[in-house]
Design a protein around this motif. Structure first.
Motif, PDB file in Angstrom:
ATOM      1  N   LYS A  20     -12.591   4.873  -2.563  1.00  0.00           N
ATOM      2  CA  LYS A  20     -12.826   3.750  -3.463  1.00  0.00           C
ATOM      3  C   LYS A  20     -13.918   4.080  -4.476  1.00  0.00           C
ATOM      4  O   LYS A  20     -14.594   5.112  -4.374  1.00  0.00           O
ATOM      5  CB  LYS A  20     -13.191   2.512  -2.636  1.00  0.00           C
ATOM      6  N   LEU A  56       1.376   4.487  -2.801  1.00  0.00           N
ATOM      7  CA  LEU A  56       1.092   5.880  -2.460  1.00  0.00           C
ATOM      8  C   LEU A  56       2.342   6.755  -2.447  1.00  0.00           C
ATOM      9  O   LEU A  56       2.238   7.979  -2.366  1.00  0.00           O
ATOM     10  CB  LEU A  56       0.440   5.939  -1.072  1.00  0.00           C
ATOM     11  N   ASN A  93      -8.142   6.719   1.354  1.00  0.00           N
ATOM     12  CA  ASN A  93      -8.186   6.469  -0.087  1.00  0.00           C
ATOM     13  C   ASN A  93      -9.640   6.210  -0.513  1.00  0.00           C
ATOM     14  O   ASN A  93     -10.277   5.271  -0.030  1.00  0.00           O
ATOM     15  CB  ASN A  93      -7.301   5.261  -0.429  1.00  0.00           C
ATOM     16  N   PHE A 133      -3.639   7.699   5.748  1.00  0.00           N
ATOM     17  CA  PHE A 133      -4.186   7.961   4.419  1.00  0.00           C
ATOM     18  C   PHE A 133      -5.655   7.562   4.376  1.00  0.00           C
ATOM     19  O   PHE A 133      -6.060   6.560   4.989  1.00  0.00           O
ATOM     20  CB  PHE A 133      -3.433   7.145   3.355  1.00  0.00           C
ATOM     21  N   HIS A 149       0.838  -1.199   0.000  1.00  0.00           N
ATOM     22  CA  HIS A 149       0.000   0.000   0.000  1.00  0.00           C
ATOM     23  C   HIS A 149       0.875   1.252   0.000  1.00  0.00           C
ATOM     24  O   HIS A 149       0.630   2.195  -0.747  1.00  0.00           O
ATOM     25  CB  HIS A 149      -0.919   0.019   1.224  1.00  0.00           C
ATOM     26  N   TYR A 204      -4.473  12.784   3.250  1.00  0.00           N
ATOM     27  CA  TYR A 204      -3.614  12.221   4.292  1.00  0.00           C
ATOM     28  C   TYR A 204      -3.329  13.243   5.379  1.00  0.00           C
ATOM     29  O   TYR A 204      -3.416  14.457   5.173  1.00  0.00           O
ATOM     30  CB  TYR A 204      -2.296  11.707   3.703  1.00  0.00           C
ATOM     31  N   TYR A 234     -14.352   5.247   1.959  1.00  0.00           N
ATOM     32  CA  TYR A 234     -12.929   5.550   2.145  1.00  0.00           C
ATOM     33  C   TYR A 234     -12.241   4.404   2.874  1.00  0.00           C
ATOM     34  O   TYR A 234     -12.778   3.855   3.845  1.00  0.00           O
ATOM     35  CB  TYR A 234     -12.742   6.840   2.941  1.00  0.00           C
ATOM     36  N   THR A 250      -9.390  12.043  -4.429  1.00  0.00           N
ATOM     37  CA  THR A 250      -9.461  10.593  -4.212  1.00  0.00           C
ATOM     38  C   THR A 250      -8.545  10.112  -3.097  1.00  0.00           C
ATOM     39  O   THR A 250      -8.675   8.982  -2.632  1.00  0.00           O
ATOM     40  CB  THR A 250      -9.106   9.830  -5.503  1.00  0.00           C
ATOM     41  N   LEU A 251      -7.611  10.961  -2.679  1.00  0.00           N
ATOM     42  CA  LEU A 251      -6.663  10.551  -1.636  1.00  0.00           C
ATOM     43  C   LEU A 251      -6.346  11.739  -0.739  1.00  0.00           C
ATOM     44  O   LEU A 251      -5.973  12.814  -1.221  1.00  0.00           O
ATOM     45  CB  LEU A 251      -5.379  10.014  -2.261  1.00  0.00           C
TER      46      LEU A 251
END
Length: 243
Positions: free
Chosen positions: A184, A9, A182, A180, A5, A161, A189, A158-159
């Motif tokens: 989907k 990222l 993320n 994070f 993962h 952090y 998330y 979409t991401l």
């Protein structure tokens, strides 16, 4: 967070990294078309940049997942780079290299003095006489003040952090905690967590360890080799030549 993962990222976190400045610094000292090892290469972005400039390039990293991403990039770009899984503290199988690079504070992931010393000895063994080692590290000022209980973050489509940096137990060390979120395809998330530990040392300490390992003509600078080091510089650059 699983390493696969984090590897997926990593490039998102490095979108604004100064790759072109690292490249200019490296090209100033490396032998054209020489054999170069890019150590702690991560997902291979900088390795591919060096290879495109004509260097005979090998990338080494401790993370198999990072190297999987790097190999995919090389295939897609049609660039010939070998990527090898190794720990820099136990580097082996390399001889008569013209140059070694360790950028983006890769050396700061070594926690103990003995690990840095051991790494320098392995790098000296891998280089030919006159070969060049180039690396950067976090400054002491950065560890003591910039990373002192700091929170960084970004809210993307979409991401997103959050990045917490707190002093760790050892001198001049920091614990990074990253979370994070993320998004989907179904709109939910997925949360992923990652921790990173870094440590640095005084520039004169690195210089002494380099000399002990068989290096000389050591230059210590800031701003990608453009100026002398000042107290509040956040990144320190080293050039050292194998005796």
């Amino acid at each position: 967070m699983k390493q696969d993962h984090f590897a997926s990222l990593y490039d998102f976190l490095m979108e604004d990294a100064p790759y072109e400045s690292w490249l200019s610094f490296a090209e100033r000292y490396l032998v054209k078309q020489g054999r170069v090892l890019d150590l702690a290469c991560g997902t291979g972005t900088f390795s591919l940049m060096l290879a495109r400039q004509g260097f005979d390039l090998t990338g080494v990293d401790i993370s198999a997942d990072m190297l999987t991403v790097a190999e995919g990039k090389a295939r897609e770009a049609g660039v010939d780079v070998d990527f090898i899984l190794q720990d820099m503290r136990e580097l082996q199988g390399f001889q008569q290299l013209d140059g070694i690079t360790i950028f983006c504070d890769g050396l700061n992931y070594l926690r103990q003095q003995k690990d840095v010393k051991q790494t320098f000895f392995h790098l000296a063994t891998a280089l030919k006489t006159g070969g060049v080692l180039l690396f950067d590290v976090h400054s002491c000022f950065k560890l003591e003040y910039i990373f002192d209980h700091q929170l960084y973050g970004e809210n993307g489509e979409t991401l997103s952090y959050l990045w917490f940096s707190d002093p760790a137990d050892e001198p001049l060390s920091v614990q990074h905690t990253l979370t994070f979120f993320n998004k989907k395809e179904n709109g939910d998330y997925e949360r992923m967590d990652e921790e990173q530990y870094q440590r640095t040392f005084e520039p004169h300490v690195y210089k002494q360890w380099l000399e002990d390992a068989g290096f000389h003509n050591i230059e210590i600078t800031a701003d990608f080799g453009e100026k002398d080091v000042e107290e509040e510089d956040d990144r320190i650059f080293f050039k050292a030549v194998k005796k």
